[in-house]
Structures are given as C-alpha cells and as structure tokens.
Design a protein around this motif. Structure first.
Motif, PDB file in Angstrom:
ATOM      1  N   ILE A 660      16.906 -28.912  90.647  1.00  0.00           N
ATOM      2  CA  ILE A 660      16.055 -29.883  91.338  1.00  0.00           C
ATOM      3  C   ILE A 660      15.234 -29.200  92.419  1.00  0.00           C
ATOM      4  N   VAL A 661      14.167 -29.870  92.798  1.00  0.00           N
ATOM      5  CA  VAL A 661      13.349 -29.401  93.899  1.00  0.00           C
ATOM      6  C   VAL A 661      14.051 -29.809  95.190  1.00  0.00           C
ATOM      7  N   PRO A 662      14.209 -28.877  96.119  1.00  0.00           N
ATOM      8  CA  PRO A 662      14.905 -29.223  97.356  1.00  0.00           C
ATOM      9  C   PRO A 662      14.252 -30.417  98.052  1.00  0.00           C
ATOM     10  N   VAL A 663      15.013 -31.080  98.885  1.00  0.00           N
ATOM     11  CA  VAL A 663      14.609 -32.250  99.665  1.00  0.00           C
ATOM     12  C   VAL A 663      14.287 -33.456  98.768  1.00  0.00           C
ATOM     13  N   LEU A 664      13.273 -33.293  97.892  1.00  0.00           N
ATOM     14  CA  LEU A 664      12.846 -34.442  97.104  1.00  0.00           C
ATOM     15  C   LEU A 664      13.880 -34.829  96.059  1.00  0.00           C
ATOM     16  N   GLY A 665      14.588 -33.839  95.570  1.00  0.00           N
ATOM     17  CA  GLY A 665      15.590 -34.133  94.553  1.00  0.00           C
ATOM     18  C   GLY A 665      15.005 -34.376  93.179  1.00  0.00           C
ATOM     19  N   LYS A 666      13.732 -34.086  93.005  1.00  0.00           N
ATOM     20  CA  LYS A 666      13.115 -34.299  91.697  1.00  0.00           C
ATOM     21  C   LYS A 666      13.549 -33.210  90.721  1.00  0.00           C
TER      22      LYS A 666
END
Lengths: 797, 797
Positions: A660-666
């Motif tokens: 996942i992409v950090p922070v966003l969680g995408k």
C-alpha cells in the motif's frame, strides 16, 4: 518511511487463513483445519499419525441433510496423537507481472517468443515420448511377472489336480501374491507415501491449483512405477491405468523445468518455464499423455485435462496437450509392436484395449436404450455403494492403520485373501467350457473339467484384470454361465472395494470396468433368456460394455472425458450415445447418494478444492462476507525487521501481501512470500544498494533458481543491523493485482478466480483502500448440498 | 443533482470508438471503419453498395511486410457510392449483476435452480433433435433432386451417345444446373444475404462475442436450408456440411429463447435465458450439433465450439453441448435409417461419411510419416494458393459484383461453367474401367467405353461431391488412372475457388476434401509406381485420406477439432497421429503465406475479432495506451435530457457508460445503452415515481421482453417536461464492474477480456476515478504480423 507503523492498523491476515468476520475463531490455529489427514494425499515427512475421529461426527458428515442449519459439519473433533501443521499451499497461476518480468518480456524479440513456443512443443513431445515409454515398461514388466507367476501356479495346479493336495497350490499362489504386494507396499509406505493410490485425486487437486507436497517429484515417479508393477503382478484387484496419469504429470513437471532437484542436476534449459503458470500447463499435458497411454485415447486425455484444469483453456495449449497425447499413445504402440515382434502394427494403442467390436454386432436398437439407462441407474447405485463402503474403510484406515508396517501387512493380507478367494471360486466352480481352436486364453485351467475343456471361472480370476475385461467383452455367447458371473461380480466387488486405498500404487479403473462388465454380461444373458426372440439379443458383449461404463461412471462420476475414453478404447463411435446416456444416468443416480470416489478422497484430505461454478444459491453472499479481514499489508518501502517478523509468524503463515501507499493506505501492488524470501536472501536492502554501488541488480533468474523450493524464512539469517534497513518492494511487487469492490457477489468473485486461476483477490473500498483479501480457501468453503448452500466449518480444534 | 454538469468534463466516448490518445482522429466517424464491407457478412438492410478500393492499398494489405512502420494499412481509401454506417455490436457475455438481477437470484429457491438446469438440458436435447432433423431433410432433398437430375442427364447422354448430338446433353445439364442454382441464388441475394456462404465465419464471430446482425434469425435459417439444397443439387463445387453449423446455431438461438420474433410468437417459456450470456451458450451447443450432424462427429463438434468460443469453457456447459451433439447425430442417423428402409441401422451418423477403412489397410508404417508430412506441406501450399486466389476474387466481387441481380447471374454462370467443364472432362477422357459386380456407382456412365465398362472420370464429376470423396477413399487400386486424377484436381481446384464466395449457401469442406483426396490418391499411385515393392504401398485410399486432410487443413487452418472430426468421420482412431501431423504441417506452411479462408473473410468484413491470446510482443503496451479517453459517464442520478442527448448522438453511438459518484468522480457502476433505453421507454423517472405511487416497479422481465431487439433511441418519445426529470440508475446499473489500473499491461487486459467475455473494461486511477474505457475493439486492433506487433488503423475516412 515515517509511516511504517501504519501497518499495525492492518493486523495479521493472509492466504491460508479462513473466514474473516463470519468465522467465529480467527486465532493462530486456523490453518490446522486444512491439514489434518494430509497423510493419505501428501506424505510430507514420510508419514502421518492422524488422530481418532469421533464416530458421531462421521455420520453427520455422511448424512449432512440431518444437520438442521444446512451447515456441513465434518469430522470436527480429533483426538490426535500427532497433528501435522502443514498447509496445502495454492499455485500462483496468475503471473506476477512485476517490473522485472515486464522488462524481460519487453526485451525479448519476436524471434525469442517463437523460440519459446518451439521449446514448448519440444517439451510436450518429450513428455509424450517419456510417458509412452514408461507405460511400455510397466506393461512389459507386468506381463512378464504375471506370466511367470501364472505359469508357475498353473503348473503347480495341474500337478496337484490329479494327485490331490491343491492346498499347496493355494499356498503357493497366496505367497507369490503377497510377496509381490509386499515389495510394492514397502516402497510406498516407507519411501514415498505420496505414490499410494491412483494419483488421480492428487493430479485433480494440482490442476485445480492446490500444491500437494511432493506430488510431482522424481522419487514419487520411481516408487509409483515400481509399486504399480508389483501390485498388479501381485494379483490385487487393481489396474495399472490410473497411475499412468500421475506418472505422466511427474514426467511433465520434471522435463519442463529442465532440471531435477532430486538428482541435483540443472541442464540450464527451459529456465523461462520455472514458474507455476507454465509448469501447470505442462502438467496438464502430462496428465493427458498419461490417460492417452493408458487407454489409447488421445482425445479423451485432452478432455480429461480440460475437465480438471478448466480454468486455463487456451487453444495453443490444447493443441500442445493433444500433441503430447498423440506422441504418448504412438510411442507406447510402437514399442509394444516391436516387443510383440510385429513392428509397425499400430493397433494396440493403450495399456488397456477393449478390442474391436465388429460392426455387425455393434448396432443397437432404439428399444435397447431404455435398457441401457436402467443399467446406468444400476451402475450408479452399485457405484454409490462402493463409494460408501470405501469411505467407511478409509475412515477406519485413517484411524487405525496409519503405521507403515501395519499398512504393509494390510496390503499383504489383501493379496493373500484375493488369492484364496479366487482359488476357492475356481475350485468350487463347475462351469466347464470347451477349449476351442481359436482360444484366446493364455492360461486355460483345466482343473476338474473334462479333457478339451477349461474352467470358465478361471478366465475371470486366473488372469490379469485387463485380459478378463476383454474376455467378458468379446468371448462368444455361452462362454460364461450366469452363476459364475454373479459369484464373480459379488466377490470382485468387495475385493476391489477393500483394495482401493491400500498403501500400494494402483488404479480403480480396471476393477470397476471388470465388475461392470461381469454384471453387464450377466444382464445380457438373462435378457436373452427371458425374451422370446433371444437370438436377437444374444450379444452379451454389448451389455458387458454398457455395464462396465455404468459401473465405472457410478464410481468415479467422470462424464465427458470418460465417454470419449470409452469410445476411443472400443475404437467405435457408434456406441457414443448409449455410453453417454449410461454415464449420465450413473452420475445422476450416484450423486443422489454420495459423491464420486475421487471427490470423497479429496474431501477427506480437506483440500480446498474449487469447483467449477459457484454454488447456485450463493448470490446473497458478497465479497464482504467471504473475505478475510483485516489484512497484513506492507508499505511500498518497508522495514526489513517488519517483513521478517510477519513472515516468521507461524501462526498466520500468509502468502500474499498487498502493498500500500503510506498514509493513504491505497493499494499499489501485491507481493508474495516467495518473492520476499528471495529478496531477503539476496539482501536487497535500500541502504546496501546505496553503499555498494556495484551490487548486481536482482534478476528474474534469481527467482527462477529458487523455484519451486523456496527456503523457509527460518533458514535466512538477518542480523540486527539489517533489521533496521529498508526494502523497496516497487520493482518486485505485482503493480496491477486484480481488485474487486466489497459489494461483488460471490459468483462473480468465483468466476474471476476460476477464469484467471487466481490465488489472492484484493477487496478494496471506494477509495481503493485494502479492506480484505479473498483466497481460494475462502471460496472453497462454500458448496452446494442437497438443500442449498452449505458452508463448511472444518476442524474447529 | 447540482453536479450534472460534471459530466461535461468527460466528453463523448463509448464502446464503438477507437484508439484513445494513440489514434490521430477521434471525430464522429470512427465507427465507420468497422463497417465498410458489411455486405458479405451481415446484410443489414438486404444489400450493400461498397465502393471501389484503390488497388495500391489492396496490395499493401496482402504484403504488409513492406510497410516499414510495421503498421498494417488496409484498404484505407474508399470511393464509396453508399457506405452503410452500421456497426458491429458486441455481445454482453458478462452478466450485468444489478440489484434487480441479484434480487431475482436471491429469491430463487434451490429447486428453482434445479428446474433451470433441467430446462437447459431439455433445450439442448431439442436443439440436437431439430438440427438432426434439418440435416436429414437437407440430405433427403439433395439426394432426390440430384438423383432426378443425374437420371435425366444420364438418360439423355445415353440416348445421344449413339446417334451423336451430345451437345444437347451438355445444354440440358448446364440448364438444369443453372436453374437449380438460380433459385438458390435468388432467395439468398434478394431475401437474406446473411445466408450466403457457409456461415462458419459468422458463427465464429458470434461465438467470439461479435453480434452479426440477422445471423441467427429464422428467415436466415429457411433461406439457408433451401439455398444449400439448390446449390448442391445444382452441381456446384460445394458441400452441404458447412451450412449445417450455421443452421444449428440458428435453431439454438430460436429454441433457447422460447419465442420467435419473426413469427411474432412468444411461448412464454425459457424467459430466464433471454440474455446474451445464456443465448451464446446455447448457440455454441447449436454449432456443435451442426458439426455433429454434418460429419457424424459429436466430439469434434464439442471441440469446434470450444475452439471458437474458448472464453466460456465450463464443465456443465460442455456436457450439455456434448448431449446436443449426440442427439443430433443420433436423430440424423435414425431418420436416415428409416428413410433407407433399414430402421435401427445406426451406421451412417453424418451427412458425409468417409466409409469404413478396414483394419487391414489402415495400418501405416513409421517410414510413411515423413511422406505424410510432405503431403501436409503440399496441402498447406495449395491451401494458401486457394486462399490468395479467393481473396482476390472476393475483392473483385466486393467492387464489381455487388448488385443482387449480378450476383445471381454470376452464380448461374458458375453453374453452367461447372457443367460444361465436367462434361468436357468426361467427354475427352478415355479412362474406362470395368463395371464390377460390387459396383457402388449410382450413375455409371458408359459413354464411349466398351460394354461392361464405365467412364472413370464420370465417377468424380457425375456425382454428388460426397460420393466422389468416398469413391476416392475406397475404390480399389487401379480405379483411376493418374491423368484422370491430375486433370480432375486441376479443374476442381479452380472451380471450387471460384465457387466459394458466390451468393449461394454452400460450404467449402467437401470441395476441399475432394481436391485433396484426388491429389492424395494421385500421390499414392505415383508412389506405388516408383517404389520397387509397389504392392506394399498399394493402398491409395490411405493417401487420398491424408491428401484430403492436408488440403482442408491448408484452406481452413482448423487444428484440434478438425483432427477429431476427421478421425470420427473415418471411424478409426489409428489414423489420429498422421492426420494430426498432416494438419499441423499444413497449418504451419499455410500460415507462412496467408491466413485461413475464414479469417480472410472475417478480416475483409473488418470484424473486431478477438484472438485467443494477446500478441506475444505486446507487453510494452498498457491500458493507458489502449483505452479510449475521455469517457462519457453518467451520474448515479442523472437528468433524462442528458441521457437522451448522449444516446441520440449518432456520431458516437456508445454502448456502455460508467456511472460515477457526483463531485468525486469515483466509479460506482456501469450501465448499458440497452438498459437505459428500457428505462426511458418505461419512463422510470424519479419525479413520476413520487407522484404516481402505484406505479409498478420495473422488473427484469421488462428487460427480457425487449431483448434482443431493443428499440432505437429515436423511436422513444421524451417530452420537454420529461427531459427535466431525473433518473435514478442505482437499481439498474451493474454496481461491480471490473476495473483495472492504468498501468495494467495489454496481455493482462486481454486475458481478462477473453477469460470473462467482457465487452467493456473500466480503467481507473489510484483514486478509483474513471480515466478510460477499454472495449473489445480497442484490443482487436493489435495483432501479430510477420515482424512483431502490428496495429491496425482501419479506414481513416
């Protein structure tokens, strides 16, 4: 990198875990439920001690219609002595299209792809050739060993018929049988338990996408081949055809990888094919080649592979599979023709050959079709009975006969009993038939018959089962009297049922055909007797054929491929429709009572087997209910220590991790355990890359070299310093995993899994954030019972 | 609702448009490029006037290796008189799982699903029965008409042989032929041009997922059946086998829907099956039943359907297809046996029957295999020549012979020429053979031969092609002299080539087999002559069979299914391997020069045909390059006026519209043009629902009733007031469309399309916002040429 702690919010979850929010327990032990009776199928570690099952639960399993909730409660309590915590992994049929892979594909020229395609053809040719050769070896070995045995026993019987003392002959026969079977059972029980049985359930599972440990190893092949020779020569009620399918699959897995890990020999060829996708394609070709060699049925082989591995139908692959099948049957035929001193006579294409049904006798009439359907129903009933008996027997074996030495003793006992029963039947039979000039019997036993006559019961018992089947199909009307046939059917039925599941390599096809041919012929004879114009009906061979089809269909419940196999084995297309109707009826009737034999055994191993379609009434389920959540995810740039900790967590043992992409969680990718292990092994850490500029870039080759036996995480040493390093997964993860929204219905998810051969499917919300993960095991839980959808809750220990 | 203008930022884009950012022009006319020569295939509107093509471009098309860019520039300039702007629509094989559908499925009981399953079986049985019956009618009609014709001509010839004046016989023959053919051509050209040809390309396209207009209508079936009877009875070099496939498909499409829109009769049954998914399944069963009836090859039929419709393999479906095939061949067989006064003799399972190859003569030797491969190569070469000639001829026809009356005249001319050439060949032949007692000829012509002899050339020409093929396979050695065979091959080759593509219903299978059998037999005879031990080789029938396979394979390039069809038609499994090798060689050699005949014709129609796999070297392409953007989207609650405007925009003619959440632009569903049209027709507007509370809820039945001929948007009247209303799409859209990220590689997208039978695939960014839409036409553009990936840029007018 400040966001690594983000991961904590997604807790432990992966491939092998279970039911998400719908399953009451989601503790560390959930993978146990798929692993209890691995012994029969897999044999990881050589042997298993499976615990006792409580009888009550077993009966619930057999009669699940009594469980009021519609839930299928199967054998949930085990008082296990030792329970092996070993999970059935899945195969990755979906390519991980990461940057490395795409770069390689883009670098490859058009010519390179052509070369690959040619290699595939060459491999398939080799698979067919080697499979045919193995079939040929088995055939010759069995013929000779059985020939010697029957010759010795026949001499002995003839010697003692006059003077009395036939009990010595009996003992000789029993001892010879037991000796052969002992050898076969010992090598299977002690060296490679994975070689037991026909191997068809294992190959079904493999093609379905379940990795059964050790199933395609060289050692398994060697033990299988030797084992099947011993058990057939040992006079058990078994055939040598089923194991050919397994043998072909092992050959395919070996040849296509261009190396043998067992022999530690790497030919440095076919490296491109070292991944699950390609390997499974070749294994399906190998299985087809095996069927083809066994029955002389190349088209049947192709259809068998397609029925079992339906998710990857592809025209070029099918054509290659067909090529392998053709080469296989041709090779067998060619070498057998040389062996029989008739080089070039390519008329015996398979191990079993039903012989030529002459065109005069093949015709059937419209009014015979209802009779055939009745026979199909009878086959379904008898098949269901066979399966139920064998199911109980298997449960008994799982509980009490789990030590190798016990298994060997049971096999020897069966061999001795088979000989004794056969002898008794022959001894007490008084069905004497004249010995014609065109006698096809190899070992006609005169026994107490008049001169110039032989004992008809002996043609059925004192012979390899293949020959007995052919005799039943083709011997002229009047060769058998009804009593002989009924007694033979009865005894052989129970013998075959007892034999299947012994710790020997052996198939159930031929015994089934034999039982069916016997009662089919009986049916034909009785029909001729009760109808006024009996002479019109006087082709008992036709009814023998239909009976054989009905019985086999009732036991294994194969449909399309079996029809084609039967048609090809008879070499006559005319019988297509009645055989199909018979098989269909047998399947419908049989399915009403119990599943097919292979499915029963697959279910007993608790393999997460994915059926062809989602259960019809499962539209009310969505991905949200099915998926496991929460999910263990990694960041795109992740701390080595975190990765090692997750991988080392034996209580979860996950295999696929969304990235996942950090922070966003995408979601931005999916990475597999095996890939992470290779990365850790080669220490592909960001800090190291910076300091050692000359470090060689990790290539696809490194992953291929480690395939398929990736080392366990425990064997990889990561120092404390290294644990603080970071790992950049961008290049190695699959950046475009398939995703579905939470509202997707179960049939839709199922279709995606089947069509694409998926192992993991990421469930995302409308923001593209990971909310769950569906694995094939989550789907395998749901199946259609008699009363609608049932959810399996296996093993809650 | 304040956000409807959001849509404006997504401009016009939909199913039928083209290349997105990679295509230089994206104006309103892009759908024209798929529609130029619809005439041959579809015949929407009865006829087409296709413009002249510039010759230079045509040559570029044939020799695309000369275009330096690797781009395939095909026939881009058209000076069209009238160009029909009609697009090939795609089929929706992916179920639209909207709320209505899910509710229905959830309401349905387990028993309901069982009933559905049984209906499917009943329908398949019906399909098989009716297809077999049609085949039977065609066979009997052709036999009788041709019998009368040959009898009259034979009488006439015999009358004039003595007295001179055979030119009168020639004229009689030519006039009879032309008369038959005229009838056949008139009904095809004037009433239903879609019935022209064999119909196999059309069915291939249908199973591939392309909706060819009018291809499965009742009228097409009637014209096809009458047309094929006339053209075969008219003595053209055609077969009646190919059209059976088309006939079976029409029967299936009709029966499975439980109604006929042509006859305006709705039986109110099988309503559940009124959608593309189910219909396509049944059509594949119908096609298989057709193959099965044509060649007596039920397994071959199943494999044919699977080869062509590979994306939806499914075990139960396959089993049903097999059932339909079996019933079809059984029905044909049964009724023919009654017709032939041998009821119950089920030995002629197909329209064409290769006859029984006796087991003595079937054996082949290892050293014959290279010879067979040489024959395969020859078949590939001759097939390629046939295809190239036919391609030129087709182009010529597209340009100059596009009026129905011209087409009829051409057909009559061919019929007359065929008769003349045949007559000349027979007349000048002096190959007399003794008339044996077991003579199988129906119309032996004595002509100038001595008494008790007959003209050998006449057995080939003065006969239906089916009988000629059988004679070539089975007549004893010496029945034909080499000169007869070479002359026959030469003339028949050009006649068949000229005939294929005429405006008559006819197949190319039998002529191909006949040409191949002739040169194959010639090959066998020559081989026997030049080898010292000629007697060993003296089985010319074997070489005739291989030649037939080679020639047919070289023309149509079918592989697996054709092997099985040939094997089943000969009724002998032994020839499997050589036939496979021959077909494989023919395909490889032929593909080197030009595509298969059906593919050429499909390409000439510019059908967006999706091949089985993505081109090998397409990994450098991603969804971003392939997709069309921007996309026309709708809001979840959309203004009626906006919807009507978008649907009415004939310059785009989109079919699938992503539904998005207002403001955010995130995807929340996908809705189809057909669904919107039904909604508009029933005026399912939010305001109306509020005012008229009693309004009945729209049901799935309303969609099914409108299927498959949804009215055009122009026929739906929407008042100015209604235009201001809002429409809530939530209930009707598919809430879980498949989506992929932009980085997905083309092979991955392709796999998804093929495996799931998709029509639209939404491309989203990391925020789940719609950024593009991939349609099957976007994928069909890319194909593999001789030098790697080629992108078609069809028609830039």
């Amino acid at each position: 990198m400040a966001n690594i702690t983000k991961k904590v919010s997604w807790s432990s979850r992966g491939d092998e875990s279970g039911g998400g929010e719908r399953t009451p327990l989601l503790n560390g032990s959930e993978e146990v439920r798929y692993t209890r009776q691995v012994g029969l199928l897999s044999g990881e570690g050589g042997m298993f001690h499976i615990g006792r099952l409580s009888t009550v639960d077993l009966e619930e399993d057999m009669t699940s219609d009594e469980s009021s909730q519609g839930h299928h409660v199967s054998m949930s309590s085990i008082d296990g002595v030792k329970v092996c915590v070993c999970v059935f992994q899945s195969l990755d049929y979906d390519n991980s299209e990461n940057q490395l892979f795409l770069e390689e594909e883009r670098r490859m020229s058009f010519l390179g792809f052509k070369c690959l395609e040619i290699s595939r053809w060459v491999i398939c040719g080799l698979i067919g050739f080697l499979t045919g050769l193995i079939a040929c070896c088995i055939d010759i070995a069995v013929e000779n060993l059985a020939g010697v045995k029957y010759y010795v026993v026949k001499q002995n019987i003839e010697k003692f018929t006059e003077v009395g003392g036939l009990s010595i002959s009996l003992i000789l026969w029993a001892v010879l049988n037991s000796a052969f079977v002992m050898v076969g059972a010992v090598i299977v029980a002690f060296f490679e338990p994975g070689a037991a049985g026909s191997g068809i359930p294992q190959i079904k599972c493999y093609l379905n996408g379940v990795k059964i440990p050790r199933v395609v190893r060289l050692k398994t092949l060697v033990v299988k081949v030797c084992g099947v020779i011993c058990s057939v020569a040992g006079g058990l009620a078994v055939g040598k055809e089923g194991p050919m399918i397994h043998s072909g699959a092992v050959v395919a897995a070996g040849v296509s990888q261009g190396r043998s890990t067992s022999l530690k020999k790497d030919f440095k060829i076919f490296e491109y094919f070292r991944r699950d996708t390609e390997k499974r394609d070749f294994v399906s070709a190998g299985a087809a080649a095996g069927v083809s060699a066994a029955f002389g049925a190349p088209v049947g082989g192709v259809l068998f592979s397609l029925e079992e591995g339906a998710s990857f139908w592809n025209q070029m692959l099918t054509w290659r599979i067909f090529f392998a099948s053709m080469i296989s049957t041709f090779t067998l035929n060619f070498f057998l023709s040389i062996y029989n001193n008739k080089p070039g006579d390519l008329s015996s294409p398979g191990l079993i050959n039903f012989g030529r049904f002459e065109s005069d006798s093949v015709a059937y009439n419209l009014y015979e079709i209802p009779l055939f359907i009745v026979m199909g129903a009878a086959g379904g009933l008898l098949g269901a009975l066979f399966n139920i008996l064998n199911y109980w027997l298997t449960i008994f074996r799982i509980r009490y006969v789990h030590r190798p030495c016990l298994q060997v003793m049971e096999a020897m006992l069966v061999a001795a009993v088979t000989a004794t029963v056969s002898f008794a039947m022959i001894y007490f039979s008084n069905d004497c038939q004249p010995l014609g000039p065109d006698q096809s019997e190899d070992y006609p036993l005169q026994l107490f018959c008049a001169d110039g006559e032989y004992n008809s019961m002996a043609t059925a018992f004192f012979n390899t089962p293949e020959r007995s089947v052919r005799s039943l199909f083709h011997n002229p009307p009047g060769s058998y009297n009804p009593l002989t046939l009924s007694l033979f059917t009865l005894t052989y039925f129970f013998l075959a049922c007892w034999t299947y599941g012994l710790t020997v390599s052996a198939g159930v096809f031929i015994p089934s055909l034999l039982i069916g041919a016997a009662w089919g012929r009986l049916f034909g004879i009785l029909l001729a007797a009760i109808t006024p114009n009996g002479s019109v009906w006087a082709v008992p061979g036709k009814y023998a054929l239909m009976g054989a089809a009905a019985q086999l269909g009732g036991i294994v419940r194969m449909t399309l491929s079996l029809t084609v196999i039967m048609v090809e084995a008879t070499g006559n297309v005319t019988y297509g429709l009645p055989i199909m109707l018979v098989l269909l009826t047998a399947k419908i009737v049989g399915d009403y009572f119990v599943e097919g034999l292979y499915d029963i055994h697959i279910k007993l191993q608790s393999v997460p087997f994915l059926h062809l379609e989602a259960p019809a009434t499962s539209h009310w389920l969505t991905a949200r209910e099915v998926m496991g959540a929460p999910v263990t995810c990694f960041n795109r740039i992740e701390k080595v220590g975190t990765i090692v900790d997750v991988l080392s967590n034996t209580s979860t043992n996950h295999n696929g991790f969304p990235v996942i992409v950090p922070v966003l969680g995408k979601i931005c990718g999916l990475i597999l355990r095996s890939q992470l292990i290779v990365l850790l092994k080669h220490k592909v850490f960001v800090e190291l890359a910076r300091s050692r500029l000359t470090q060689r870039k990790l290539q696809l080759k490194d992953f291929r070299d480690a395939y398929p036996r990736f080392p366990p995480i425990q064997s990889i040493h990561v120092s404390q310093d290294e644990r603080e390093c970071m790992m950049d997964l961008t290049e190695f993860m699959n950046p475009t995993p398939y995703t579905v929204p939470q509202e997707t219905s179960l049939p839709r998810v199922f279709k995606l899994f089947r069509a694409l051969g998926l192992r993991h499917l990421v469930v995302v919300d409308s923001e593209n954030r990971v909310v769950g993960l569906v694995t094939r095991k989550d789907l395998a839980r749901y199946h259609l019972g008699k009363h609608g959808l049932e959810e399996m809750q296996l093993a809650q220990t």
